[in-house]
Design a protein around this motif. Sequence first.
Motif, PDB file in Angstrom:
ATOM      1  N   PRO A  90      -7.179  10.917   4.566  1.00  0.00           N
ATOM      2  CA  PRO A  90      -6.194   9.980   4.009  1.00  0.00           C
ATOM      3  C   PRO A  90      -6.883   8.855   3.255  1.00  0.00           C
ATOM      4  O   PRO A  90      -8.042   8.540   3.513  1.00  0.00           O
ATOM      5  CB  PRO A  90      -5.473   9.463   5.261  1.00  0.00           C
ATOM      6  N   VAL A  91      -6.145   8.240   2.339  1.00  0.00           N
ATOM      7  CA  VAL A  91      -6.677   7.115   1.578  1.00  0.00           C
ATOM      8  C   VAL A  91      -6.765   5.915   2.509  1.00  0.00           C
ATOM      9  O   VAL A  91      -5.766   5.512   3.120  1.00  0.00           O
ATOM     10  CB  VAL A  91      -5.772   6.791   0.374  1.00  0.00           C
ATOM     11  N   LEU A  92      -7.954   5.342   2.629  1.00  0.00           N
ATOM     12  CA  LEU A  92      -8.153   4.206   3.526  1.00  0.00           C
ATOM     13  C   LEU A  92      -7.484   2.950   2.966  1.00  0.00           C
ATOM     14  O   LEU A  92      -7.261   2.842   1.754  1.00  0.00           O
ATOM     15  CB  LEU A  92      -9.643   3.984   3.748  1.00  0.00           C
ATOM     16  N   PRO A  93      -7.146   1.980   3.837  1.00  0.00           N
ATOM     17  CA  PRO A  93      -6.316   0.844   3.418  1.00  0.00           C
ATOM     18  C   PRO A  93      -6.822   0.072   2.208  1.00  0.00           C
ATOM     19  O   PRO A  93      -6.049  -0.217   1.294  1.00  0.00           O
ATOM     20  CB  PRO A  93      -6.288  -0.030   4.682  1.00  0.00           C
ATOM     21  N   ALA A  94      -8.085  -0.305   2.190  1.00  0.00           N
ATOM     22  CA  ALA A  94      -8.591  -1.132   1.088  1.00  0.00           C
ATOM     23  C   ALA A  94      -8.427  -0.410  -0.244  1.00  0.00           C
ATOM     24  O   ALA A  94      -7.979  -0.995  -1.240  1.00  0.00           O
ATOM     25  CB  ALA A  94     -10.056  -1.497   1.320  1.00  0.00           C
ATOM     26  N   LEU A  95      -8.755   0.879  -0.277  1.00  0.00           N
ATOM     27  CA  LEU A  95      -8.624   1.653  -1.505  1.00  0.00           C
ATOM     28  C   LEU A  95      -7.157   1.889  -1.836  1.00  0.00           C
ATOM     29  O   LEU A  95      -6.756   1.823  -3.008  1.00  0.00           O
ATOM     30  CB  LEU A  95      -9.353   2.989  -1.365  1.00  0.00           C
ATOM     31  N   GLY A  96      -6.336   2.151  -0.814  1.00  0.00           N
ATOM     32  CA  GLY A  96      -4.908   2.382  -1.056  1.00  0.00           C
ATOM     33  C   GLY A  96      -4.235   1.176  -1.677  1.00  0.00           C
ATOM     34  O   GLY A  96      -3.411   1.310  -2.597  1.00  0.00           O
ATOM     35  N   ILE A  97      -4.569  -0.018  -1.212  1.00  0.00           N
ATOM     36  CA  ILE A  97      -4.006  -1.244  -1.787  1.00  0.00           C
ATOM     37  C   ILE A  97      -4.458  -1.404  -3.227  1.00  0.00           C
ATOM     38  O   ILE A  97      -3.672  -1.783  -4.103  1.00  0.00           O
ATOM     39  CB  ILE A  97      -4.411  -2.464  -0.941  1.00  0.00           C
ATOM     40  N   PHE A  98      -5.730  -1.100  -3.473  1.00  0.00           N
ATOM     41  CA  PHE A  98      -6.230  -1.218  -4.850  1.00  0.00           C
ATOM     42  C   PHE A  98      -5.497  -0.252  -5.770  1.00  0.00           C
ATOM     43  O   PHE A  98      -5.042  -0.632  -6.859  1.00  0.00           O
ATOM     44  CB  PHE A  98      -7.732  -0.941  -4.891  1.00  0.00           C
ATOM     45  N   GLU A  99      -5.357   1.006  -5.369  1.00  0.00           N
ATOM     46  CA  GLU A  99      -4.706   2.012  -6.211  1.00  0.00           C
ATOM     47  C   GLU A  99      -3.243   1.657  -6.459  1.00  0.00           C
ATOM     48  O   GLU A  99      -2.684   1.975  -7.517  1.00  0.00           O
ATOM     49  CB  GLU A  99      -4.800   3.396  -5.564  1.00  0.00           C
ATOM     50  N   THR A 100      -2.605   1.003  -5.514  1.00  0.00           N
ATOM     51  CA  THR A 100      -1.198   0.626  -5.663  1.00  0.00           C
ATOM     52  C   THR A 100      -1.013  -0.534  -6.634  1.00  0.00           C
ATOM     53  O   THR A 100      -0.038  -0.573  -7.379  1.00  0.00           O
ATOM     54  CB  THR A 100      -0.614   0.230  -4.291  1.00  0.00           C
ATOM     55  N   ASN A 101      -1.944  -1.473  -6.641  1.00  0.00           N
ATOM     56  CA  ASN A 101      -1.735  -2.732  -7.353  1.00  0.00           C
ATOM     57  C   ASN A 101      -2.617  -2.946  -8.577  1.00  0.00           C
ATOM     58  O   ASN A 101      -2.385  -3.890  -9.338  1.00  0.00           O
ATOM     59  CB  ASN A 101      -1.966  -3.900  -6.386  1.00  0.00           C
ATOM     60  N   ASN A 116       0.857  -1.188   0.000  1.00  0.00           N
ATOM     61  CA  ASN A 116       0.000   0.000   0.000  1.00  0.00           C
ATOM     62  C   ASN A 116       0.887   1.229   0.000  1.00  0.00           C
ATOM     63  O   ASN A 116       1.511   1.570   1.000  1.00  0.00           O
ATOM     64  CB  ASN A 116      -0.905  -0.005   1.229  1.00  0.00           C
ATOM     65  N   ALA A 117       0.973   1.905  -1.147  1.00  0.00           N
ATOM     66  CA  ALA A 117       1.823   3.095  -1.276  1.00  0.00           C
ATOM     67  C   ALA A 117       1.107   4.356  -0.825  1.00  0.00           C
ATOM     68  O   ALA A 117       1.649   5.447  -0.942  1.00  0.00           O
ATOM     69  CB  ALA A 117       2.268   3.253  -2.732  1.00  0.00           C
ATOM     70  N   HIS A 118      -0.121   4.216  -0.296  1.00  0.00           N
ATOM     71  CA  HIS A 118      -0.931   5.381   0.072  1.00  0.00           C
ATOM     72  C   HIS A 118      -1.229   5.416   1.569  1.00  0.00           C
ATOM     73  O   HIS A 118      -2.179   6.070   1.985  1.00  0.00           O
ATOM     74  CB  HIS A 118      -2.254   5.354  -0.707  1.00  0.00           C
ATOM     75  N   LYS A 119      -0.419   4.756   2.367  1.00  0.00           N
ATOM     76  CA  LYS A 119      -0.713   4.652   3.803  1.00  0.00           C
ATOM     77  C   LYS A 119      -0.867   6.004   4.484  1.00  0.00           C
ATOM     78  O   LYS A 119      -1.719   6.187   5.338  1.00  0.00           O
ATOM     79  CB  LYS A 119       0.391   3.853   4.501  1.00  0.00           C
ATOM     80  N   SER A 120      -0.029   6.943   4.123  1.00  0.00           N
ATOM     81  CA  SER A 120      -0.059   8.242   4.802  1.00  0.00           C
ATOM     82  C   SER A 120      -0.401   9.380   3.860  1.00  0.00           C
ATOM     83  O   SER A 120      -0.149  10.536   4.160  1.00  0.00           O
ATOM     84  CB  SER A 120       1.300   8.516   5.454  1.00  0.00           C
ATOM     85  N   LYS A 121      -0.988   9.022   2.715  1.00  0.00           N
ATOM     86  CA  LYS A 121      -1.297  10.058   1.721  1.00  0.00           C
ATOM     87  C   LYS A 121      -2.761  10.461   1.793  1.00  0.00           C
ATOM     88  O   LYS A 121      -3.640   9.643   2.016  1.00  0.00           O
ATOM     89  CB  LYS A 121      -0.997   9.554   0.308  1.00  0.00           C
ATOM     90  N   GLY A 122      -3.018  11.737   1.535  1.00  0.00           N
ATOM     91  CA  GLY A 122      -4.371  12.189   1.316  1.00  0.00           C
ATOM     92  C   GLY A 122      -4.700  12.046  -0.147  1.00  0.00           C
ATOM     93  O   GLY A 122      -3.925  11.532  -0.936  1.00  0.00           O
ATOM     94  N   SER A 123      -5.863  12.504  -0.550  1.00  0.00           N
ATOM     95  CA  SER A 123      -6.266  12.391  -1.949  1.00  0.00           C
ATOM     96  C   SER A 123      -5.663  13.481  -2.806  1.00  0.00           C
ATOM     97  O   SER A 123      -5.838  13.491  -4.018  1.00  0.00           O
ATOM     98  CB  SER A 123      -7.790  12.449  -2.067  1.00  0.00           C
ATOM     99  N   GLY A 124      -4.922  14.426  -2.169  1.00  0.00           N
ATOM    100  CA  GLY A 124      -4.278  15.480  -2.938  1.00  0.00           C
ATOM    101  C   GLY A 124      -4.928  16.835  -2.766  1.00  0.00           C
ATOM    102  O   GLY A 124      -4.311  17.859  -2.978  1.00  0.00           O
TER     103      GLY A 124
END
Length: 403
Positions: free
Chosen positions: A163-174, A149-157
């Motif tokens: 912050p991007v929640l874990p399930a979505l962050g993993i999806f966006e990364t992979n 998950n490359a979005h653990k501490s990121k907001g949406s910009g």
Amino acid sequence: MATRVQSPPGRPSMRHGSSRYRHSRSSLYVAHTPSLEPITTPDEDEDADESTVSSTPDSPPTSPSPGHGQESSSSSTDESSPPYKIAAAPLTDGVGLFATRAISKGTIVLCEAPMFTQPSPPTRTNSTVMAALSQCTRDEQRQYFNLANAHKSKGSGAPGTQPVLPALGIFETNALPCGKTRSGRRAGVFLTAARLNHSCRPNLARSWDETSQQMAFRALRDVAEGEELCLNYVDVIGTRAQRTEELQSAYGFECVCEACALGFEELAESDRRRAAIRRLFEEVAVCGNEPTLGLRKVRSFVIDWLRRCSRGSYVQVKLALQLLKEEELVHYEASFCFDGFQFCILVSDFVNAKAWIRKAWEASCNTSGPDSPASRAFKMYWANPRAHELAGVLPRATLHGPD
């Protein structure tokens, strides 16, 4: 995607339907796919050497020769055993996929259906991802939440956003793009393919098969037993600094692949070649923006290109192909060969046009398979180069073939 260990610093519609993925794991290779326009029949009074070539030895085969996107006999001797295994990756703090036997260029290494798919943002949210996960097995859910998950501490910009929640962050990364639906583009997560690490000198390319609804991963070159199988997450026709910036921004790691780990002098030479490839790519791509400005500017661009060729400056496309070969970036080859084809058909040089489009077809079969839209389009243009809408729009001239 396995997380990398942080290392110390050390064309006229010439490009139909073009797309360049940036800052995205979908950027496995840059390809400019021609649209599948209907093939028109050439006039019967055309010269014989410029008519449809179905009766010549240079005609497109009914099926690709071995190695052009097909399983080789050596790689399919044991169909029950995949040609890869998941194992600890030396250059990461995670795992990767490694070849369990020698794999020939063009061979399908992995075909995988997505665990689930999601529409494009803003329709895709953490809630929609969680809803899709609820339909999966517990084991699949466990594997999903073990992915990077490359979005653990990121907001949406945007300022003030959560912050991007874990399930979505993993999806966006992979996630990888996997076709369209009536509502638009979609992407999916592939549990096995998600273990493929990044390399700036990749040995795999991916292509989505609309019929089987699976992603196919093919060997870009011959792969040795024990070699790690890698994709490129971002565009790699730039310098190491440019690649590092993109990877850090999108995935939060610094690449330590063989191309990035070169010594000072070798790295400088590699940067020079890759920067030259990008420059050539963008110069040729000028044509791709010209339809909105009219054919006159297209003609001006190509005439200037021809004039430079006549002064002894060799074909830019051919130079780019040589640089690609030196950098082992063969997944860009089909795009440049298609450019060479289009330059030739502009001036009715159909002999050399056929040589270029054949090379584009062979390269496309190796990267995306003989049944991909690009490969089918290249094959049709090979059979009838006059079918291209730009054929003969400039005065006749003889250019160069790929060899």
